[in-house]
Design a protein around this motif. Structure first.
Motif, mmCIF file in Angstrom:
data_model
loop_
_atom_site.group_PDB
_atom_site.id
_atom_site.type_symbol
_atom_site.label_atom_id
_atom_site.label_comp_id
_atom_site.label_asym_id
_atom_site.label_seq_id
_atom_site.Cartn_x
_atom_site.Cartn_y
_atom_site.Cartn_z
ATOM 1 N N GLY A 218 79.072 24.927 61.900
ATOM 2 C CA GLY A 218 80.496 25.092 62.197
ATOM 3 C C GLY A 218 81.271 23.977 61.515
ATOM 4 O O GLY A 218 80.697 23.216 60.730
ATOM 5 N N GLU A 219 82.564 23.895 61.846
ATOM 6 C CA GLU A 219 83.418 22.861 61.245
ATOM 7 C C GLU A 219 82.988 21.466 61.716
ATOM 8 O O GLU A 219 83.081 20.494 61.009
ATOM 9 N N THR A 220 82.523 21.389 62.959
ATOM 10 C CA THR A 220 82.106 20.087 63.517
ATOM 11 C C THR A 220 80.708 20.240 64.113
ATOM 12 O O THR A 220 80.245 21.366 64.324
ATOM 13 N N ASP A 221 80.065 19.096 64.403
ATOM 14 C CA ASP A 221 78.731 19.147 65.035
ATOM 15 C C ASP A 221 78.809 19.869 66.377
ATOM 16 O O ASP A 221 77.908 20.643 66.735
ATOM 17 N N GLU A 222 79.902 19.639 67.123
ATOM 18 C CA GLU A 222 80.046 20.311 68.425
ATOM 19 C C GLU A 222 80.034 21.824 68.233
ATOM 20 O O GLU A 222 79.350 22.552 68.953
ATOM 21 N N GLU A 223 80.780 22.287 67.247
ATOM 22 C CA GLU A 223 80.846 23.747 67.033
ATOM 23 C C GLU A 223 79.471 24.280 66.619
ATOM 24 O O GLU A 223 79.022 25.330 67.083
ATOM 25 N N THR A 224 78.765 23.483 65.750
ATOM 26 C CA THR A 224 77.425 23.897 65.332
ATOM 27 C C THR A 224 76.520 24.031 66.546
ATOM 28 O O THR A 224 75.832 25.044 66.724
ATOM 29 N N LEU A 225 76.564 23.036 67.429
ATOM 30 C CA LEU A 225 75.692 23.061 68.620
ATOM 31 C C LEU A 225 76.043 24.245 69.523
ATOM 32 O O LEU A 225 75.157 24.911 70.067
ATOM 33 N N ARG A 226 77.358 24.573 69.636
ATOM 34 C CA ARG A 226 77.758 25.745 70.443
ATOM 35 C C ARG A 226 77.177 27.015 69.819
ATOM 36 O O ARG A 226 76.654 27.884 70.515
ATOM 37 N N ASN A 227 77.241 27.114 68.503
ATOM 38 C CA ASN A 227 76.705 28.312 67.818
ATOM 39 C C ASN A 227 75.192 28.422 68.031
ATOM 40 O O ASN A 227 74.673 29.514 68.250
ATOM 41 N N VAL A 228 74.495 27.271 68.000
ATOM 42 C CA VAL A 228 73.046 27.306 68.212
ATOM 43 C C VAL A 228 72.751 27.799 69.629
ATOM 44 O O VAL A 228 71.948 28.709 69.842
ATOM 45 N N LEU A 229 73.462 27.236 70.616
ATOM 46 C CA LEU A 229 73.218 27.611 72.023
ATOM 47 C C LEU A 229 73.524 29.089 72.247
ATOM 48 O O LEU A 229 72.852 29.767 73.010
ATOM 49 N N ALA A 230 74.560 29.589 71.531
ATOM 50 C CA ALA A 230 74.913 31.010 71.689
ATOM 51 C C ALA A 230 73.950 31.875 70.866
ATOM 52 O O ALA A 230 73.920 33.099 71.006
ATOM 53 N N THR A 231 73.137 31.211 70.033
ATOM 54 C CA THR A 231 72.227 31.913 69.110
ATOM 55 C C THR A 231 73.016 32.993 68.402
ATOM 56 O O THR A 231 72.580 34.140 68.298
ATOM 57 N N LYS A 232 74.229 32.586 67.960
ATOM 58 C CA LYS A 232 75.151 33.525 67.309
ATOM 59 C C LYS A 232 74.981 33.386 65.795
ATOM 60 O O LYS A 232 75.316 32.357 65.230
ATOM 61 N N TYR A 233 74.392 34.423 65.173
ATOM 62 C CA TYR A 233 74.310 34.432 63.703
ATOM 63 C C TYR A 233 74.201 35.872 63.262
ATOM 64 O O TYR A 233 73.844 36.753 64.062
ATOM 65 N N GLU A 234 74.523 36.148 61.999
ATOM 66 C CA GLU A 234 74.301 37.505 61.504
ATOM 67 C C GLU A 234 73.881 37.423 60.049
ATOM 68 O O GLU A 234 73.922 36.352 59.450
ATOM 69 N N PHE A 235 73.401 38.550 59.524
ATOM 70 C CA PHE A 235 72.997 38.621 58.109
ATOM 71 C C PHE A 235 74.173 39.221 57.353
ATOM 72 O O PHE A 235 74.285 40.429 57.215
ATOM 73 N N ASP A 236 75.060 38.343 56.850
ATOM 74 C CA ASP A 236 76.238 38.809 56.118
ATOM 75 C C ASP A 236 75.782 39.573 54.875
ATOM 76 O O ASP A 236 75.096 39.011 54.009
ATOM 77 N N GLU A 237 76.147 40.865 54.790
ATOM 78 C CA GLU A 237 75.682 41.727 53.698
ATOM 79 C C GLU A 237 75.989 41.136 52.314
ATOM 80 O O GLU A 237 75.247 41.337 51.366
ATOM 81 N N ARG A 238 77.087 40.345 52.230
ATOM 82 C CA ARG A 238 77.427 39.794 50.906
ATOM 83 C C ARG A 238 76.360 38.818 50.444
ATOM 84 O O ARG A 238 76.163 38.581 49.257
#
Ligand SMILES: Cc1ccnnc1
Length: 294
Positions: A218-238
């Motif tokens: 994410g933009e900051t370490d905090e945002e990155t850690l939130r994304n990890v905890l949410a296990t939020k990711y996708e395979f962007d087709e591009r």
């Protein structure tokens, strides 16, 4: 443990800086008797308990003990340890091919089969390490190096066991160190850790290897850690249009929130992406090359 009290410069000529980090710096060194080149990791030992600079002597002893006990072609070897009043010097095998990601960034297109060859070696090193109940706990692109750049099939070497830990029967271990982009959810939640935390990092590294994108950054370490905890990711087709479905399946089985659901290194080596079952599958994989320009 007491390391050699002799002055490291009586035995080695100190050369150029190869890398540096929170621990101190790594310099190329030349053994005076043989002329052989090694890597000297110069660690400043903390004098004041909670000083941010330097490392605790106990963590150096742990790194040394672990390096001495895991010897494998895909893990950097430790040759010698010297100590002075305020410094410990690890004499390590020189890994001069640079970091895996720099190597890949330089190449135009990278075939999925080449990415697999690298991943296979990383997994072999991990399978051995985890088999000895040792977890690395800081797997990231900077700590995956190539033994040399020139050969067509360079050897992977895992380095920097400064955060590594050996598990003893029935013992719980928690740690909050690591690098936000690569650390597993259980590390952020201060839950008991296992070698499965390394496998999460392998999922992140594979995702980056195939797309050039970092799945949770994410933009900051905090945002990155939130994304990890949410296990939020996708395979962007591009970015993933060229990646095979087996590659995506491999990543999905590593970026599992529940550590017990995650593949082990052993299971990864048997996954069809790494170990093709049919020739058709192998052909299908090679057809998809990955655009590493992004
Ligand atoms: C940076 C580094 C570490 C260990 N061996 N060679 C190089």
């Amino acid at each position: 443990a007491v390391f050699k009290p002799e002055n490291v410069e009586d035995f080695y000529e100190i050369g150029e800086v190869l890398g540096s980090g929170h621990f101190g710096q790594v310099r190329q060194v030349r053994e005076r008797t043989s002329g052989v080149f090694w890597a000297g990791k110069f660690l400043k030992i903390r004098k004041i308990a909670c000083s941010r600079l330097g490392v605790e002597r106990s963590s150096v002893e742990r790194e040394v003990e672990i390096l001495q006990s895991v010897q494998h072609p895909n893990i950097v070897t430790l040759k010698d340890v010297f100590e002075s009043r305020s410094e410990v010097v690890l004499i390590l095998e020189l890994v001069s091919g640079g970091e895996l990601f720099d190597f890949i960034a330089e190449k135009e297109n990278l075939l999925e089969s080449e990415a697999i060859e690298f991943m296979k070696q990383i997994l072999e090193g991990l399978r051995f390490m985890h088999g000895s109940n040792v977890a690395h706990f800081d797997l990231k692109p900077e700590n995956i190096m190539l033994s040399d750049k020139v050969s067509s099939n360079p050897n992977i070497k895992l380095i920097d066991f400064g955060l590594a830990h050996r598990f003893h029967q029935g013992e719980e271990y928690k740690s909050t160190s690591g690098t936000p982009q690569y650390i597993a959810p259980e590390v952020i939640n201060c839950e008991p850790l296992s070698t499965a935390a390394d496998m999460w990092s392998i999922g992140v590294i594979t995702y980056i290897l195939l797309s050039g994108l970092s799945p949770f950054q994410g933009e900051t370490d905090e945002e990155t850690l939130r994304n990890v905890l949410a296990t939020k990711y996708e395979f962007d087709e591009r970015y993933f249009s060229m990646a095979s479905s087996m590659a995506k399946d491999f990543i999905q089985k590593l970026l599992e929130r529940n550590p017990n659901e995650r593949m082990t290194a052993e299971e990864c080596l048997l996954h069809p992406w790494i170990k093709p079952i049919t020739r058709k599958q192998a052909a299908n994989r090679n057809r998809s090359s990955i655009n590493m320009k992004n």
